[in-house]
Design a protein around this motif. Structure first.
Motif, mmCIF file in Angstrom:
data_model
loop_
_atom_site.group_PDB
_atom_site.id
_atom_site.type_symbol
_atom_site.label_atom_id
_atom_site.label_comp_id
_atom_site.label_asym_id
_atom_site.label_seq_id
_atom_site.Cartn_x
_atom_site.Cartn_y
_atom_site.Cartn_z
ATOM 1 N N ARG A 72 0.636 -1.382 0.020
ATOM 2 C CA ARG A 72 0.006 -0.110 -0.207
ATOM 3 C C ARG A 72 0.795 0.980 0.406
ATOM 4 N N ILE A 73 1.087 1.693 -1.457
ATOM 5 C CA ILE A 73 2.401 2.752 -0.910
ATOM 6 C C ILE A 73 1.990 3.338 -2.043
ATOM 7 N N GLY A 74 2.410 4.574 -3.504
ATOM 8 C CA GLY A 74 2.090 5.827 -4.040
ATOM 9 C C GLY A 74 3.342 5.001 -4.884
ATOM 10 N N VAL A 75 1.972 5.121 -6.231
ATOM 11 C CA VAL A 75 3.421 4.422 -7.632
ATOM 12 C C VAL A 75 4.494 5.313 -7.635
ATOM 13 N N VAL A 76 4.524 6.072 -7.346
ATOM 14 C CA VAL A 76 6.170 7.181 -7.469
ATOM 15 C C VAL A 76 7.091 6.338 -6.941
ATOM 16 N N ASP A 77 7.050 6.037 -5.870
ATOM 17 C CA ASP A 77 7.689 5.422 -4.818
ATOM 18 C C ASP A 77 7.851 3.561 -4.638
ATOM 19 N N ALA A 78 7.030 3.656 -5.649
ATOM 20 C CA ALA A 78 6.785 1.703 -6.027
ATOM 21 C C ALA A 78 7.979 1.514 -6.938
ATOM 22 N N VAL A 79 7.730 2.339 -8.212
ATOM 23 C CA VAL A 79 8.255 2.372 -9.329
ATOM 24 C C VAL A 79 9.916 2.720 -8.945
ATOM 25 N N GLU A 80 10.144 3.692 -7.870
ATOM 26 C CA GLU A 80 11.548 3.779 -7.617
ATOM 27 C C GLU A 80 11.704 2.510 -6.720
ATOM 28 N N ARG A 81 10.874 1.524 -6.320
ATOM 29 C CA ARG A 81 11.561 0.800 -5.106
ATOM 30 C C ARG A 81 11.791 -0.155 -6.025
ATOM 31 N N LEU A 82 11.071 -0.475 -7.016
ATOM 32 C CA LEU A 82 11.445 -1.618 -8.164
ATOM 33 C C LEU A 82 12.152 -1.181 -9.387
ATOM 34 N N ALA A 83 13.197 -1.006 -9.164
ATOM 35 C CA ALA A 83 13.881 0.151 -9.849
ATOM 36 C C ALA A 83 13.498 -0.115 -11.136
ATOM 37 N N CYS A 84 12.823 1.087 -11.331
ATOM 38 C CA CYS A 84 11.337 1.634 -12.735
ATOM 39 C C CYS A 84 10.648 0.338 -13.371
ATOM 40 N N TYR A 127 1.278 -0.788 -15.800
ATOM 41 C CA TYR A 127 0.381 -1.018 -15.799
ATOM 42 C C TYR A 127 -0.370 -2.462 -14.584
ATOM 43 N N VAL A 128 -0.198 -3.757 -15.654
ATOM 44 C CA VAL A 128 -0.023 -5.055 -15.223
ATOM 45 C C VAL A 128 0.741 -4.484 -13.929
ATOM 46 N N ALA A 129 1.990 -4.602 -13.635
ATOM 47 C CA ALA A 129 3.413 -4.186 -13.121
ATOM 48 C C ALA A 129 2.384 -4.419 -11.392
ATOM 49 N N SER A 188 11.224 7.164 -12.083
ATOM 50 C CA SER A 188 10.390 8.590 -11.376
ATOM 51 C C SER A 188 11.658 9.853 -11.890
ATOM 52 N N ALA A 189 10.932 10.829 -11.897
ATOM 53 C CA ALA A 189 11.382 11.760 -12.688
ATOM 54 C C ALA A 189 12.967 12.505 -11.417
ATOM 55 N N ARG A 190 12.880 11.913 -10.196
ATOM 56 C CA ARG A 190 13.558 12.835 -9.486
ATOM 57 C C ARG A 190 14.463 11.462 -9.387
ATOM 58 N N GLU A 191 14.275 10.781 -10.272
ATOM 59 C CA GLU A 191 15.566 9.665 -10.449
ATOM 60 C C GLU A 191 16.144 9.226 -11.412
ATOM 61 N N TYR A 192 15.087 10.106 -12.427
ATOM 62 C CA TYR A 192 15.500 10.181 -13.921
ATOM 63 C C TYR A 192 16.867 10.490 -14.156
ATOM 64 N N PRO A 193 17.557 11.583 -14.128
ATOM 65 C CA PRO A 193 18.942 11.960 -14.616
ATOM 66 C C PRO A 193 19.990 10.713 -13.906
#
Length: 372
Positions: A28-40, A50-52, A88-93
């Protein structure tokens, strides 16, 4: 006397991967945090992220990811292994810098240009796509008229520069091209200026290495290199700067590295049935011979073929078959394609989970069914 290095079994590595990938228990976390923790998230197929996330997050809806994309909190870009990912935009660079050399080297002709030869072209491409999203064809036409002298009489180099103008220039996909519904050729645009400012290389490599271990560990240096296309010396240097590491071996004696506080559940913890998206990173996060921690070797050729990675489902934490969805106005049908006969309880659990997935995937259809 040196301390004994703990050894991990295949099932222990499997459960560790499932825990990191949120496949043991939805989070139960936000999508931005999820994308970061899943390493994109792999993004070659528009519905895949979306399915992931549906398989990994509690109460996930399409709108949550679409909103984050439209707000530019999540970007779609060419990153690891020169393939498409949501980041995530904050980790994109950091990801953009750390994976640049790997993207640059992909399909590069022998004796091809140095990085410096791309700089002028990249600057021109950024200006060309600064305010208006451009198709790949438009960018390639622009690149063809701004090629460096080295490509003037070399067709292979011209073709490579045409590809590199999109894949290595730092362009991202416009938001609509990252939506679930997108099925056409993507459009590319320059990211905001603040995201084009490169971070310090040491910090970028360390972030990406940490993210890999957090999402796929315990892992070897070869696993990190295969997943990221980062050169091994840069990976080893990044690992030397990470203080909270633990070391293990697998059943074949390979050295594995992990974040000290990352989850490593018991091998006998129950793993529920789960559906993996097309190109799911849970399958692609390790060197090819080590994907057996989730994909049994006897099924590898049925799942990975050339550049394709088919949608699969898990039984007891391991890939046990493929799935496919057919969508029509009157009916959406999810077909289970098991690699061997399923036990009754496993099939019932997959059907229950599949019915939820097909409703998520095709809410506009009048009826929903699971077969197979």
């Amino acid at each position: 006397m040196a301390a004994r290095v703990p050894s991990l079994t295949l099932r222990e590595l499997n459960r560790a991967l499932l825990a990191r990938q949120f496949l043991l228990k939805r989070q139960r976390i936000g999508v931005v945090d999820a994308v970061e923790r899943l390493a994109c998230l792999q993004g070659q197929w528009a519905p895949a992220p979306y399915v992931a996330l549906w398989s990994r997050l509690t109460g996930f809806s399409r709108e949550q990811l679409t909103r984050a994309i439209d707000r530019s909190e999540i970007l779609k870009a060419t990153l690891m292994r020169a393939t498409l990912h949501l980041v995530s935009a904050r980790e994109y660079p950091a990801y953009s810098l750390a994976t640049m050399e790997g993207r640059f080297g992909a399909w590069r002709p022998p004796g091809g240009p140095a990085l410096a030869e791309l700089e002028k072209l990249h600057k021109g491409v950024m200006l060309f796509a600064a305010k208006t999203a451009r198709t790949r064809a438009e960018i390639q036409d622009f690149a063809a008229s701004h090629l460096p002298p080295s490509a003037a009489h070399n067709e292979r180099l011209r073709n490579w520069f045409s590809w590199a103008a999109v894949a290595t220039s730092g362009l991202v996909w416009d938001s609509a091209s990252a939506h679930f519904e997108h099925r056409q050729l993507g459009r590319h645009i320059a990211p905001p200026a603040k995201l084009r400012k490169l971070p310090q290389p040491e910090g970028a490599y360390e972030l990406v290495v940490r993210r890999h271990l957090g999402a796929f560990g315990p892992a070897s240096v070869a696993d990190i290199a295969t997943w990221s296309s980062i050169r091994v010396p840069n990976i080893r240097a990044a690992l030397s700067r990470v203080k909270d590491l633990r070391r293990f071996t697998d059943e074949r004696g390979r050295e594995l590295i992990d974040l000290a506080r990352a989850p490593r559940p018991s091998a006998d913890i129950v793993a529920p049935p789960r559906f993996l998206a097309r190109f799911d990173a849970a399958i692609l996060g390790h060197a090819a011979p080590e994907r057996t921690r989730i994909l049994p070797e006897e099924y590898r050729k049925s799942v990975i073929f050339s550049a394709e990675v088919w949608p699969t489902f898990l039984v007891d934490g391991f890939v046990a078959g493929r799935w496919a969805i057919t969508v029509r106005p009157k009916e959406a049908m999810l077909e289970l394609k098991p690699f061997k006969r399923l036990a009754g309880g496993d099939r019932a659990a997959l059907v229950e989970e599949g019915e939820k997935l097909v409703r998520f995937y095709a809410p506009e259809s009048r009826s929903h069914e699971v077969r197979g």
